[in-house]
Scaffold this active site. Structure first.
Site, PDB file in Angstrom:
ATOM      1  N   CYS A   1       0.813  -1.220   0.000  1.00 14.08           N
ATOM      2  CA  CYS A   1       0.000   0.000   0.000  1.00 14.08           C
ATOM      3  C   CYS A   1       0.846   1.269   0.000  1.00 14.08           C
ATOM      4  CB  CYS A   1      -0.938   0.016   1.207  1.00 14.08           C
ATOM      5  SG  CYS A   1      -2.266  -1.178   1.058  1.00 14.08           S
ATOM      6  N   SER A   2       2.105   1.160   0.381  1.00 18.08           N
ATOM      7  CA  SER A   2       2.968   2.345   0.403  1.00 18.08           C
ATOM      8  C   SER A   2       3.760   2.517  -0.888  1.00 18.08           C
ATOM      9  CB  SER A   2       3.926   2.282   1.600  1.00 18.08           C
ATOM     10  OG  SER A   2       3.236   2.646   2.779  1.00 18.08           O
TER      11      SER A   2
END
Ligand SMILES: CC(C)(COP(=O)(O)OP(=O)(O)OC[C@H]1O[C@@H](n2cnc3c(N)ncnc32)[C@H](O)[C@@H]1OP(=O)(O)O)[C@@H](O)C(=O)NCCC(=O)NCCS
Length: 373
Positions: free
Chosen positions: A156-157
């Site tokens: 997600c990053s």
């Protein structure tokens, strides 16, 4: 060292959307069928009956009301519960490339740039559709960009980590401008038969143009004031799919080859880490958290975002301070915070400070301090 700006952002949103009610109806049809098929084993205690899902729970626990998806029919078919995305020949652009290109074209247009102005492409996302060649090189070819391209994955990053990589390249003079794209088909790795998580994800792609401040001409510029990344190992969000799966037949098709998480633990552990990271990052840059006009946070869970802002500001956020897009997009992994940035930036006055922040598997946390030009 050159100063660096974001000069344009872009978004691809799939044409189809699934509401909570539609998703729950398909899930509950699957549950009823499973329980009927296994009635005897359930009665004798050999098999545990499955519980139904509920729209009210989903909205209360996550803030999600609907999600955009590449394929509705495959997901909503209780016999299948997996999107149907046909294979393409090697002579066609792949689906990740296709999504990325739509988002990239909008970002280029907003930046007032063409392919000829870009020297590098980074595809940063949670799940790449193949081992190689890099999707970034395919995107490069599809858009006619010279220079280099590479893929990276920090779950997600991925977007904030990709932004730092892009900014570094431009700062160091290795590229005049870099195109960062985040094509996310999260429904491809979501277990739609898992009651705890079947509602979490949606699909989308985002794009960002990063270029030298002294060469940027767009009306949509943000100075990249600073980037900060942090990682800490955790098994609480995990997906064991990979090229070694075929070497261990006993694990093929097991649920750990899709997204699995300990949602409660993630919630509890990650929120304080994110608040701490953003606060420290601002302090390191001699900036006051109360001067931040907008937080474009990762879009996984509304309650997480509300808690993070409360920890940071000591009060609840006004809706415009921490825009929400997860209500209609659900969690689109790395694309989420960039969708929030893309949709909620044009009203900010010159000089306004903002923080783009992501968090997810790894754990991985990224924050990017931006100032509207
Ligand atoms: C996943 C998440 C929404 C679940 O919310 P939660 O409040 O933690 O819910 P829990 O899993 O603890 O479940 C609470 C109850 O609801 C039930 N429940 C779980 N899924 C349900 C569903 N789909 N429908 C109805 N009830 C459900 C559980 O069985 C449990 O019941 P119990 O109290 O009787 O045991 C939440 O934990 C979350 O978003 N965490 C962070 C996840 C995240 O950001 N991950 C990053 C991914 S990249």
């Amino acid at each position: 060292m050159h100063n660096v700006v974001i000069s344009g952002t872009g978004l691809y949103t799939p044409a189809n959307s699934i509401s909570n009610d539609e998703l729950v109806a398909a899930f509950n049809a699957y549950v009823q069928q499973f329980n009927a098929d296994n009635a005897a084993a359930i009665a004798s205690g050999e098999v545990e009956a499955l519980n139904e899902s509920s729209s009210a729970f989903i909205e209360k626990a996550s803030g999600i009301k609907s999600r955009f998806v590449i394929d509705r029919d495959g997901i909503l078919d209780p016999q299948r519960m997996t999107p149907r995305i046909p294979e393409r020949s090697n002579d066609e652009w792949g689906i990740l490339c296709e999504m990325a290109v739509v988002a990239a074209k909008e970002a280029l247009e907003r930046a007032g740039r063409t392919a000829a102005d870009i020297d590098g492409v980074i595809v940063a996302c949670s799940n790449l559709q193949r081992a190689y060649p890099a999707v970034a090189i395919e995107v490069q070819a599809a858009l006619g960009i010279n220079g280099f391209g590479y893929d990276m994955n920090v779950a997600c990053s991925s977007a904030t980590f990709g932004l730092q990589a892009a900014a570094n390249s431009v700062q160091l003079g290795q590229a005049r401008a870099v195109l960062l794209v985040n094509p996310e088909i999260c429904t491809g790795h979501l277990n739609f038969r898992d009651r705890d998580s079947h509602f979490i994800f949606g699909d989308a792609a985002t794009a960002v143009i990063v270029e030298r401040a002294d060469q940027a001409t767009s009306k949509h510029q943000f100075d990249i004031v600073s980037t900060k990344l942090a990682t800490q190992f955790s098994n609480n969000i995990r997906n064991n799919f990979g090229f070694l799966n075929r070497c261990a037949e006993e694990g093929i098709g097991a649920v750990d080859k899709l997204f699995v998480q300990e949602g409660r633990k993630v919630f509890k552990e990650v929120c304080p880490m994110v608040a701490e990271q953003i606060a420290t990052h601002l302090q390191e840059n001699n900036l006051n958290v109360n001067d931040v006009k907008r937080f474009w946070l990762h879009q996984a869970n509304l309650n997480m975002n509300l808690l993070i802002i409360r920890k940071l500001l000591g009060r609840d956020a006004e809706p415009h301070e921490a825009p929400v897009i997860l209500d209609t997009y659900a969690n689109t992994s790395s694309a989420g915070s960039v969708i929030a940035l893309h949709k909620h930036q044009d009203d900010l006055p010159s000089g306004a400070l903002g923080v783009l922040s992501s968090f997810g598997a790894g754990y991985s946390i990224g924050s990017v301090i931006l100032r509207k030009r």
